[in-house]
Design an enzyme around this catalytic site. Structure first.
Site, PDB file in Angstrom:
ATOM      1  N   HIS A 222       1.082  -1.184  -0.182  1.00 60.41           N
ATOM      2  CA  HIS A 222       0.300   0.088   0.287  1.00 60.41           C
ATOM      3  C   HIS A 222       0.625   0.876  -0.070  1.00 60.41           C
ATOM      4  O   HIS A 222       1.014   2.246   1.393  1.00 60.41           O
ATOM      5  CB  HIS A 222      -0.875  -0.072   1.075  1.00 60.41           C
ATOM      6  CG  HIS A 222      -1.934   1.279   0.814  1.00 60.41           C
ATOM      7  ND1 HIS A 222      -3.088   0.779   1.923  1.00 60.41           N
ATOM      8  CD2 HIS A 222      -2.733   2.557   0.778  1.00 60.41           C
ATOM      9  CE1 HIS A 222      -3.806   2.019   1.612  1.00 60.41           C
ATOM     10  NE2 HIS A 222      -3.539   2.779   0.847  1.00 60.41           N
TER      11      HIS A 222
ATOM     12  N   GLU B 199      -3.098  -1.799  -3.599  1.00 58.94           N
ATOM     13  CA  GLU B 199      -3.346  -0.524  -2.818  1.00 58.94           C
ATOM     14  C   GLU B 199      -3.049   0.842  -2.655  1.00 58.94           C
ATOM     15  O   GLU B 199      -2.332   0.848  -2.750  1.00 58.94           O
ATOM     16  CB  GLU B 199      -4.272  -1.197  -1.041  1.00 58.94           C
ATOM     17  CG  GLU B 199      -4.606  -2.721  -0.569  1.00 58.94           C
ATOM     18  CD  GLU B 199      -4.707  -3.813   1.035  1.00 58.94           C
ATOM     19  OE1 GLU B 199      -5.306  -3.760   1.067  1.00 58.94           O
ATOM     20  OE2 GLU B 199      -4.162  -2.275   1.445  1.00 58.94           O
TER      21      GLU B 199
ATOM     22  N   HIS C 228      -8.564  -5.466   7.421  1.00 58.49           N
ATOM     23  CA  HIS C 228      -7.799  -5.019   8.289  1.00 58.49           C
ATOM     24  C   HIS C 228      -8.043  -5.010   9.799  1.00 58.49           C
ATOM     25  O   HIS C 228      -9.284  -5.229   9.748  1.00 58.49           O
ATOM     26  CB  HIS C 228      -8.551  -3.138   8.823  1.00 58.49           C
ATOM     27  CG  HIS C 228      -8.251  -2.224   8.551  1.00 58.49           C
ATOM     28  ND1 HIS C 228      -7.665  -2.018   9.948  1.00 58.49           N
ATOM     29  CD2 HIS C 228      -7.542  -0.896   7.912  1.00 58.49           C
ATOM     30  CE1 HIS C 228      -7.085  -0.821  10.570  1.00 58.49           C
ATOM     31  NE2 HIS C 228      -6.862  -0.422   9.440  1.00 58.49           N
TER      32      HIS C 228
END
Length: 238
Positions: free
Chosen positions: A43, A70, A190
């Protein structure tokens, strides 16, 4: 079996804190795949405080499993993804100064923007997923964008589960079922951990992939990365 994609941002954070190349991000990605991980997630953020844009390029020839990038689809991110061409791009509405992802897309409000971005990625052979809260209307909105998958934002579940509230999984199960009925693939991520992943997997139908980074790396400090990867794979069976 639900695929395990290991988010290696924390390895880059550790590297950057010392200013050198230890631990080496590319080598770590190669190792977690060798240990059984079925994907690698990164990410990159605009300030490159952990994963750098160059890391995304360097990882491309070494990730032979699923490669998931991401990020917030700002121009520089879009250009990077189109250059690297990972297996999957996951669109996350991060603020520039966000410490970590903290909300899903409003897929209704941002429909037109998401439609255009998703079409661009898909035209380049990149599977798309969008980060959403476990809200039925947002899943329906995601369908209208043309995305291939949704990634359910699981922080609320993880927090409630740690307090003993197992009913917190209910909206995730309902949204996953809806997504599947609409023809969308379902990912999740998450704050998923060894403590909650097995329960989440059992309760949420048609879960294709989980992306786990912070907890997995923290657990590995005590238990070892190869062992922890195998523990996740065991819990995701079935």
């Amino acid at each position: 079996m639900t695929k395990l994609s290991v988010n290696i941002n924390k390895i880059a954070t550790l590297r950057n804190s010392r200013g050198g190349d230890v631990p080496n991000v590319v080598q770590f990605a190669k190792d977690v795949q060798r240990f059984g991980a079925e994907g690698v997630t990164i990410h990159p953020r605009p300030d490159e405080r952990h994963i750098r844009y160059q890391d995304a390029r360097d990882l491309k020839p070494e990730v032979y499993t699923e490669y998931n990038i991401e990020g917030n689809p700002i121009e520089s991110f879009i250009n990077l993804v189109l250059e690297v061409k990972p297996t999957q791009v996951t669109l996350v509405p991060d603020a520039v100064d966000a410490i970590t992802s903290n909300a899903g897309w409003d897929t209704i409000k941002h429909k037109d923007f998401l439609v255009d971005v998703i079409k661009e990625f898909q035209n380049n052979g990149i599977r798309t997923s969008i980060f959403v809260d476990p809200v039925m209307s947002q899943v329906e909105g995601a369908k209208a964008t043309g995305t291939d998958r949704v990634e359910l934002y699981t922080e609320a579940f993880a927090h409630q589960y740690s307090l003993g509230n197992k009913q917190a999984v209910a909206p995730y199960a309902a949204c996953a079922a809806l997504a599947s009925n609409l023809g969308l693939g379902v990912n999740a991520g998450h704050d998923l951990s060894l403590d909650n992943i097995e329960f989440f997997k059992k309760e949420v139908p048609n879960l294709l992939e989980v992306s786990i980074g912070h907890a997995l790396i923290a657990e590995s400090l005590y238990l070892g990365i190869e062992n922890v990867v195998q523990m996740y794979l065991h819990k995701l069976k079935g």
